[in-house]
Design a protein around this motif. Structure first.
Motif, PDB file in Angstrom:
ATOM      1  N   ASP A  92       0.876  -1.177   0.000  1.00 28.22           N
ATOM      2  CA  ASP A  92       0.000   0.000   0.000  1.00 28.22           C
ATOM      3  C   ASP A  92       0.913   1.227   0.000  1.00 28.22           C
ATOM      4  O   ASP A  92       1.929   1.232   0.693  1.00 28.22           O
ATOM      5  N   PRO A  93       0.593   2.257  -0.792  1.00 24.68           N
ATOM      6  CA  PRO A  93       1.492   3.419  -0.860  1.00 24.68           C
ATOM      7  C   PRO A  93       1.720   4.106   0.481  1.00 24.68           C
ATOM      8  O   PRO A  93       2.771   4.724   0.686  1.00 24.68           O
ATOM      9  N   GLY A  94       0.751   4.003   1.404  1.00 21.91           N
ATOM     10  CA  GLY A  94       0.935   4.612   2.717  1.00 21.91           C
ATOM     11  C   GLY A  94       1.785   3.766   3.641  1.00 21.91           C
ATOM     12  O   GLY A  94       2.572   4.286   4.436  1.00 21.91           O
ATOM     13  N   ILE A  95       1.652   2.451   3.522  1.00 21.86           N
ATOM     14  CA  ILE A  95       2.375   1.543   4.423  1.00 21.86           C
ATOM     15  C   ILE A  95       3.842   1.420   4.033  1.00 21.86           C
ATOM     16  O   ILE A  95       4.723   1.407   4.899  1.00 21.86           O
ATOM     17  N   ILE A  96       4.139   1.349   2.731  1.00 19.42           N
ATOM     18  CA  ILE A  96       5.519   1.077   2.323  1.00 19.42           C
ATOM     19  C   ILE A  96       6.335   2.347   2.069  1.00 19.42           C
ATOM     20  O   ILE A  96       7.420   2.278   1.488  1.00 19.42           O
ATOM     21  N   GLY A  97       5.830   3.508   2.490  1.00 17.90           N
ATOM     22  CA  GLY A  97       6.667   4.693   2.513  1.00 17.90           C
ATOM     23  C   GLY A  97       6.553   5.641   1.337  1.00 17.90           C
ATOM     24  O   GLY A  97       7.176   6.713   1.355  1.00 17.90           O
ATOM     25  N   ILE A  98       5.777   5.303   0.316  1.00 16.95           N
ATOM     26  CA  ILE A  98       5.670   6.177  -0.851  1.00 16.95           C
ATOM     27  C   ILE A  98       4.998   7.499  -0.478  1.00 16.95           C
ATOM     28  O   ILE A  98       5.434   8.579  -0.884  1.00 16.95           O
ATOM     29  N   ASN A  99       3.935   7.418   0.315  1.00 11.47           N
ATOM     30  CA  ASN A  99       3.261   8.643   0.764  1.00 11.47           C
ATOM     31  C   ASN A  99       4.190   9.517   1.604  1.00 11.47           C
ATOM     32  O   ASN A  99       4.160  10.743   1.516  1.00 11.47           O
ATOM     33  N   SER A 100       5.006   8.883   2.435  1.00 12.25           N
ATOM     34  CA  SER A 100       5.945   9.640   3.268  1.00 12.25           C
ATOM     35  C   SER A 100       6.982  10.368   2.411  1.00 12.25           C
ATOM     36  O   SER A 100       7.371  11.500   2.716  1.00 12.25           O
ATOM     37  N   GLY A 101       7.431   9.705   1.340  1.00  6.39           N
ATOM     38  CA  GLY A 101       8.370  10.354   0.420  1.00  6.39           C
ATOM     39  C   GLY A 101       7.753  11.575  -0.232  1.00  6.39           C
ATOM     40  O   GLY A 101       8.399  12.627  -0.356  1.00  6.39           O
ATOM     41  N   ALA A 102       6.474  11.442  -0.627  1.00  6.24           N
ATOM     42  CA  ALA A 102       5.761  12.587  -1.188  1.00  6.24           C
ATOM     43  C   ALA A 102       5.622  13.691  -0.145  1.00  6.24           C
ATOM     44  O   ALA A 102       5.773  14.886  -0.459  1.00  6.24           O
ATOM     45  N   GLY A 103       5.365  13.304   1.104  1.00  3.99           N
ATOM     46  CA  GLY A 103       5.190  14.272   2.174  1.00  3.99           C
ATOM     47  C   GLY A 103       6.442  15.074   2.460  1.00  3.99           C
ATOM     48  O   GLY A 103       6.387  16.291   2.663  1.00  3.99           O
ATOM     49  N   VAL A 104       7.590  14.413   2.480  1.00  4.76           N
ATOM     50  CA  VAL A 104       8.859  15.116   2.726  1.00  4.76           C
ATOM     51  C   VAL A 104       9.135  16.107   1.598  1.00  4.76           C
ATOM     52  O   VAL A 104       9.564  17.244   1.839  1.00  4.76           O
ATOM     53  N   ALA A 105       8.862  15.680   0.354  1.00  7.79           N
ATOM     54  CA  ALA A 105       9.077  16.587  -0.780  1.00  7.79           C
ATOM     55  C   ALA A 105       8.164  17.807  -0.680  1.00  7.79           C
ATOM     56  O   ALA A 105       8.598  18.941  -0.927  1.00  7.79           O
ATOM     57  N   ILE A 106       6.897  17.585  -0.299  1.00  5.30           N
ATOM     58  CA  ILE A 106       5.961  18.701  -0.140  1.00  5.30           C
ATOM     59  C   ILE A 106       6.414  19.625   0.990  1.00  5.30           C
ATOM     60  O   ILE A 106       6.343  20.852   0.878  1.00  5.30           O
ATOM     61  N   ALA A 107       6.903  19.035   2.096  1.00  5.55           N
ATOM     62  CA  ALA A 107       7.358  19.838   3.233  1.00  5.55           C
ATOM     63  C   ALA A 107       8.535  20.720   2.842  1.00  5.55           C
ATOM     64  O   ALA A 107       8.576  21.920   3.168  1.00  5.55           O
ATOM     65  N   VAL A 108       9.516  20.143   2.143  1.00  4.28           N
ATOM     66  CA  VAL A 108      10.685  20.920   1.702  1.00  4.28           C
ATOM     67  C   VAL A 108      10.248  22.035   0.757  1.00  4.28           C
ATOM     68  O   VAL A 108      10.691  23.189   0.871  1.00  4.28           O
ATOM     69  N   PHE A 109       9.366  21.694  -0.171  1.00  5.48           N
ATOM     70  CA  PHE A 109       8.855  22.672  -1.138  1.00  5.48           C
ATOM     71  C   PHE A 109       8.110  23.807  -0.431  1.00  5.48           C
ATOM     72  O   PHE A 109       8.310  24.983  -0.717  1.00  5.48           O
ATOM     73  N   PHE A 110       7.267  23.429   0.512  1.00 11.32           N
ATOM     74  CA  PHE A 110       6.434  24.411   1.220  1.00 11.32           C
ATOM     75  C   PHE A 110       7.264  25.309   2.139  1.00 11.32           C
ATOM     76  O   PHE A 110       6.997  26.497   2.264  1.00 11.32           O
ATOM     77  N   LEU A 111       8.286  24.734   2.774  1.00 13.22           N
ATOM     78  CA  LEU A 111       9.063  25.477   3.760  1.00 13.22           C
ATOM     79  C   LEU A 111      10.138  26.357   3.145  1.00 13.22           C
ATOM     80  O   LEU A 111      10.427  27.441   3.646  1.00 13.22           O
ATOM     81  N   PHE A 112      10.751  25.890   2.052  1.00 16.91           N
ATOM     82  CA  PHE A 112      11.974  26.538   1.588  1.00 16.91           C
ATOM     83  C   PHE A 112      11.915  27.114   0.172  1.00 16.91           C
ATOM     84  O   PHE A 112      12.823  27.839  -0.230  1.00 16.91           O
ATOM     85  N   MET A 113      10.883  26.773  -0.608  1.00 14.18           N
ATOM     86  CA  MET A 113      10.831  27.240  -1.985  1.00 14.18           C
ATOM     87  C   MET A 113       9.846  28.397  -2.136  1.00 14.18           C
ATOM     88  O   MET A 113       8.660  28.206  -1.883  1.00 14.18           O
ATOM     89  N   PRO A 114      10.315  29.575  -2.536  1.00 15.32           N
ATOM     90  CA  PRO A 114       9.383  30.688  -2.788  1.00 15.32           C
ATOM     91  C   PRO A 114       8.603  30.422  -4.075  1.00 15.32           C
ATOM     92  O   PRO A 114       9.184  30.158  -5.123  1.00 15.32           O
ATOM     93  N   VAL A 115       7.294  30.464  -3.982  1.00 13.57           N
ATOM     94  CA  VAL A 115       6.457  30.172  -5.151  1.00 13.57           C
ATOM     95  C   VAL A 115       5.190  31.006  -5.074  1.00 13.57           C
ATOM     96  O   VAL A 115       4.695  31.315  -3.997  1.00 13.57           O
ATOM     97  N   GLU A 116       4.693  31.391  -6.236  1.00 13.27           N
ATOM     98  CA  GLU A 116       3.470  32.188  -6.288  1.00 13.27           C
ATOM     99  C   GLU A 116       2.258  31.342  -5.939  1.00 13.27           C
ATOM    100  O   GLU A 116       2.214  30.143  -6.222  1.00 13.27           O
ATOM    101  N   ALA A 117       1.261  31.987  -5.323  1.00 11.50           N
ATOM    102  CA  ALA A 117       0.066  31.276  -4.875  1.00 11.50           C
ATOM    103  C   ALA A 117      -0.666  30.614  -6.038  1.00 11.50           C
ATOM    104  O   ALA A 117      -1.200  29.511  -5.905  1.00 11.50           O
TER     105      ALA A 117
END
Length: 335
Positions: A92-117
């Motif tokens: 399952d994508p949530g159990i085997i870590g795929i969702n977590s990988g997506a989450g870390v990428a979103i967190a890095v993008f949200f925290l550190f990348m300036p982007v227009e709304a």
């Protein structure tokens, strides 16, 4: 050759699930902190509602229902592909870590990348896909060897390890972030349906429009991949090529879903198993049912979650986990 009685049964179940989704959707439209009486739904849809009724219906309830349906469908199909490709019923994508990988990428993008709304909404699925694909690549490499190929049990264990490690990285990332951004990521981790607005629907819809028909087209290849490798090779299947293509498809489906719904697990585990119990393991038969079951499960979980407690309610991811975790343990003991 598929037996005619099975095809008839699949059609009946497909229509029944559509009716069930419609009934749950109608129930969800009238439930919530802002009341909307059911006898006013049709007038509101016909443009005869008050300002408040139109706002609640078209700006809050309807987009949220559509988002949960689309995301649940994507997660269910992703789980079905992963179970077929890995020959592991616990994938399952949530159990085997795929969702977590997506989450870390979103967190890095949200925290550190300036982007227009304006572009933020449409970039999220792409960023989530990049993080999920990189995670899936590492899990796949660590789970396979030249001598024995892909090892299904090893894949689940390594995937769970990656999921825990990535969750730790997420905690490190948010520990030094601003309060508002921490709240966003915390909601994402809990599986809170945060992308409940029309732009998020247009962001996720193209992914499903492309990938759902493609997966259904590849259903027979998925059937062959569930066989042992010598048999699949004997049937003329290029195993590594098909696995890679379908794995990328599964990752893209999961990433597009979690980019707007947060870290929701177990939908991709439960929906395929329920569908297989109904019509058997042939992908041509159970995949369309699994897609609808996934959409209905997440819609039901979100409807229950936002009405079970006052104020902000309970995140859909937690409601799904309350059902899915015992089901995962049952499958683990059974298999």
């Amino acid at each position: 050759m598929i037996v005619e009685s099975l095809l008839r049964k699949q059609k009946i179940l497909f229509v029944s699930l559509l009716v069930l989704i419609a009934a749950t959707g109608v129930a969800s439209l009238g439930l919530g902190s802002s009341s909307l009486s059911y006898d006013r739904l049709i007038p509101a849809f016909l443009g005869q509602g008050s300002f408040k009724e139109d706002f609640v219906l078209f700006s809050i309830r309807l987009p949220r229902i559509l988002i949960t349906l689309l995301a649940g469908m994507a997660l269910a199909l992703s789980g079905a592909i992963l179970q077929g490709v890995t020959r592991n019923d616990l994938a399952d994508p949530g159990i085997i870590g795929i969702n977590s990988g997506a989450g870390v990428a979103i967190a890095v993008f949200f925290l550190f990348m300036p982007v227009e709304a304006g572009s933020f909404v449409y970039l999220l699925p792409v960023v989530a896909f990049a993080g999920a694909l990189l995670t899936a690549l590492f899990i796949y490499l660590f789970s396979s060897s030249r001598q024995t190929g892909l090892q299904p049990v090893r894949l689940v264990l390594i995937g769970i390890g990656f999921s825990m490690a990535l969750s730790g990285i997420m905690i490190v990332l948010i520990s030094s972030a601003e309060r508002e951004k921490v709240d966003f990521i915390a909601n994402w981790l809990a599986g809170n349906i945060w992308g409940a607005d029309w732009p998020f629907i247009w962001a996720i819809l193209p992914w499903l429009v492309l990938l759902v028909p493609f997966t259904l087209y590849k259903a027979n290849r998925l059937n062959m991949l569930t066989l042992s490798e010598p048999v699949a090779i004997g049937l003329g299947v290029s195993i590594e090529k098909e696995r890679t293509i379908l794995l990328i498809t599964a990752v893209a489906l999961a990433a597009s879903a979690v980019s707007v719904t947060g870290g929701i697990a177990f939908i991709g585990l439960m929906a395929p198993h329920i569908a297989k119990a109904m019509v058997g393991p042939r992908n041509q038969l159970f995949l369309p049912l699994a897609i609808l079951i996934g959409g209905w499960l997440l819609l039901l979980a979100d409807t229950i979650g936002r009405n079970i407690l006052e104020a902000n309610g309970l995140p859909a991811g937690i409601v799904v986990a309350l059902i899915g975790a015992p089901y995962f343990m049952y499958l683990l003991l059974k298999k």
